[in-house]
Design a protein around this motif. Sequence first.
Motif, short mmCIF file in Angstrom:
data_model
loop_
_atom_site.label_atom_id
_atom_site.label_comp_id
_atom_site.label_asym_id
_atom_site.label_seq_id
_atom_site.Cartn_x
_atom_site.Cartn_y
_atom_site.Cartn_z
N PHE A 207 0.82 -1.22 0.00
CA PHE A 207 0.00 0.00 0.00
C PHE A 207 0.85 1.26 0.00
O PHE A 207 0.37 2.33 -0.38
CB PHE A 207 -0.95 0.01 1.20
N GLN B 204 3.22 2.01 -1.95
CA GLN B 204 3.38 2.46 -3.34
C GLN B 204 2.12 3.18 -3.82
O GLN B 204 2.19 4.15 -4.58
CB GLN B 204 3.69 1.27 -4.25
N MET B 205 0.96 2.71 -3.36
CA MET B 205 -0.29 3.38 -3.72
C MET B 205 -0.36 4.76 -3.06
O MET B 205 -0.83 5.73 -3.67
CB MET B 205 -1.47 2.50 -3.30
N HIS C 264 -0.71 8.31 -4.83
CA HIS C 264 -1.78 9.23 -4.41
C HIS C 264 -1.20 10.63 -4.17
O HIS C 264 -1.74 11.63 -4.66
CB HIS C 264 -2.44 8.69 -3.14
N THR D 192 -7.88 8.08 -3.87
CA THR D 192 -7.38 7.18 -4.92
C THR D 192 -7.98 5.80 -4.70
O THR D 192 -8.05 5.31 -3.57
CB THR D 192 -5.83 7.11 -4.88
N ALA E 182 -7.87 1.76 -5.77
CA ALA E 182 -7.07 0.70 -6.40
C ALA E 182 -7.95 -0.07 -7.38
O ALA E 182 -9.12 -0.34 -7.10
CB ALA E 182 -6.53 -0.25 -5.34
N THR F 132 -5.14 8.46 -15.34
CA THR F 132 -5.02 8.29 -13.89
C THR F 132 -6.20 8.93 -13.17
O THR F 132 -6.34 8.78 -11.95
CB THR F 132 -3.72 8.93 -13.36
N ASN G 94 -10.18 -0.91 -2.16
CA ASN G 94 -9.09 -0.33 -1.37
C ASN G 94 -8.93 1.13 -1.76
O ASN G 94 -8.87 1.44 -2.95
CB ASN G 94 -7.76 -1.05 -1.65
N TYR H 142 -5.48 3.91 -9.08
CA TYR H 142 -4.14 3.31 -8.97
C TYR H 142 -4.24 1.91 -9.57
O TYR H 142 -4.96 1.06 -9.04
CB TYR H 142 -3.70 3.23 -7.50
N PHE I 164 -3.38 -1.65 -10.14
CA PHE I 164 -2.70 -2.67 -9.33
C PHE I 164 -1.50 -3.29 -10.07
O PHE I 164 -0.55 -3.76 -9.46
CB PHE I 164 -3.72 -3.74 -8.95
N ASN J 226 1.94 -2.34 -9.00
CA ASN J 226 2.42 -2.65 -7.65
C ASN J 226 3.51 -3.72 -7.68
O ASN J 226 3.29 -4.83 -8.17
CB ASN J 226 1.22 -3.12 -6.81
#
Length: 394
Positions: A114, A116-117, A121, A129, A131, A154, A182, A224, A226, A229
């Motif tokens: 998370f 990285q998310m 963001h 944001t 996922a 995005t 998420n 975001y 996935f 990731n």
Amino acid sequence: MPLTAHRAKPAVPFGGIYRLVDFALSNVINSRYLHVIVLTQYKSHSLDRHVSKTWRMSPLLGNYVAAVPAQQRVGKHWYLGSADAIYQCLNIIEDERPDIVVVVGADHVYRMDFSQMVDAHRESGAELTVAAIRQPIAEADQFGVIETHPSDPTKIAAFREKPTDPVGLPDSPLEILASMGNYVANTDALVRAVTEDAENPTSRHDMGGDIVPAFVARGTAAVYDFIRNDVPGSTPRDRDYWRDVGTIDAFYEANTDLISIEPVFNLYNDEWPLYTGYTGLPPAKFVHAGAGRLGHAADSIVSPGVLVSGATVSGSVISPGVRLHSWAQVTDSVLMDDVHVHRYAQVHRAIIDKNVIVPERARIGLDREHDLARGFTITESGITVVPKGTVIND
Ligand SMILES: Nc1ncnc2c1ncn2[C@@H]1O[C@H](COP(=O)(O)OP(=O)(O)O[C@H]2O[C@H](CO)[C@@H](O)[C@H](O)[C@H]2O)[C@@H](O)[C@H]1O
């Protein structure tokens, strides 16, 4: 059903030793977010017990994973939906004063970093944001479906919760972009959104149904993907693995993936460990090495505390404390904790919930009419489910 007849979905056992909530919590903790609350409600006893027994952080460092039921601080009602659950716990957020809140569902099997998310963001400048992962268009009615901006992929242009008339992606018409449930949000924006939502009498107080569309309407929602990731220790094969195990068939499939020779989802990635409760049980043991009475298991997961005594196990997930007696056969099945299968009994393509007693010579999953007559559930793909605690009396 019937696996959630007596427990919240995040408390459903999975993969022998885990509960579904362990995947979300392992991801959060491995992402180094160490102030965590678990909002619990429906039949939450086993979930509360698991969280409090297993997820103990060091109080010395001020870290915690705490189960928080509806406290009725803002009215005499339980959580009305996932957004109301957050609204009712705003006092905790206000005490902590984080700049960002990460909100995750607790009933999926996957690995995700998370942090990285959160980085994405912050870079995007969005308030919220979501996922997202590509899913087959036929399953669009189970998900929040995201449409991105043509000029800026995005940004979320439209978000529809569980649509029955989905439109496929421009580059892949048989797929949609699904919300994984998420979210990363700026705290002030999240507080404002759930507070406004609480005052709206027509809202269902749902993150997917109400809060995400409100941010989309303000033009401040980002997506975001996935696929971006990078989980430490992952391989090209398990990258992007995410399963919503919301149906028995999906639950069965995700379990049986674990026992294939090269599973898509690799439990053995120790760079991103999956944590669960320590049972204190003794090791699994296999006895009787006779030709006609060989206690053995192949293509299977066998958990601590299991005794395979002269029984044959193949293609199965065997949870802690299971006892399998001589000449019993268990094939292509998921046996949850403390199930006993007595001599000569046969279990095939079945999910047996905790504490079930399968008596001598009983047969499960081999005679559809008999299984239905005993009150067992049979899924579309033919998996028989025996509810928790059943004492089969043939
Ligand atoms: N009253 C309540 N109190 C506390 N917790 C509650 C709650 N109601 C639900 N939850 C929890 O919130 C999470 C989301 O569950 P929901 O039932 O609200 O949505 P669903 O899973 O159908 O869709 C969601 O998840 C899918 C992905 O699976 C997305 O596509 C979709 O947009 C999104 O709404 C789950 O972890 C659930 O346990």
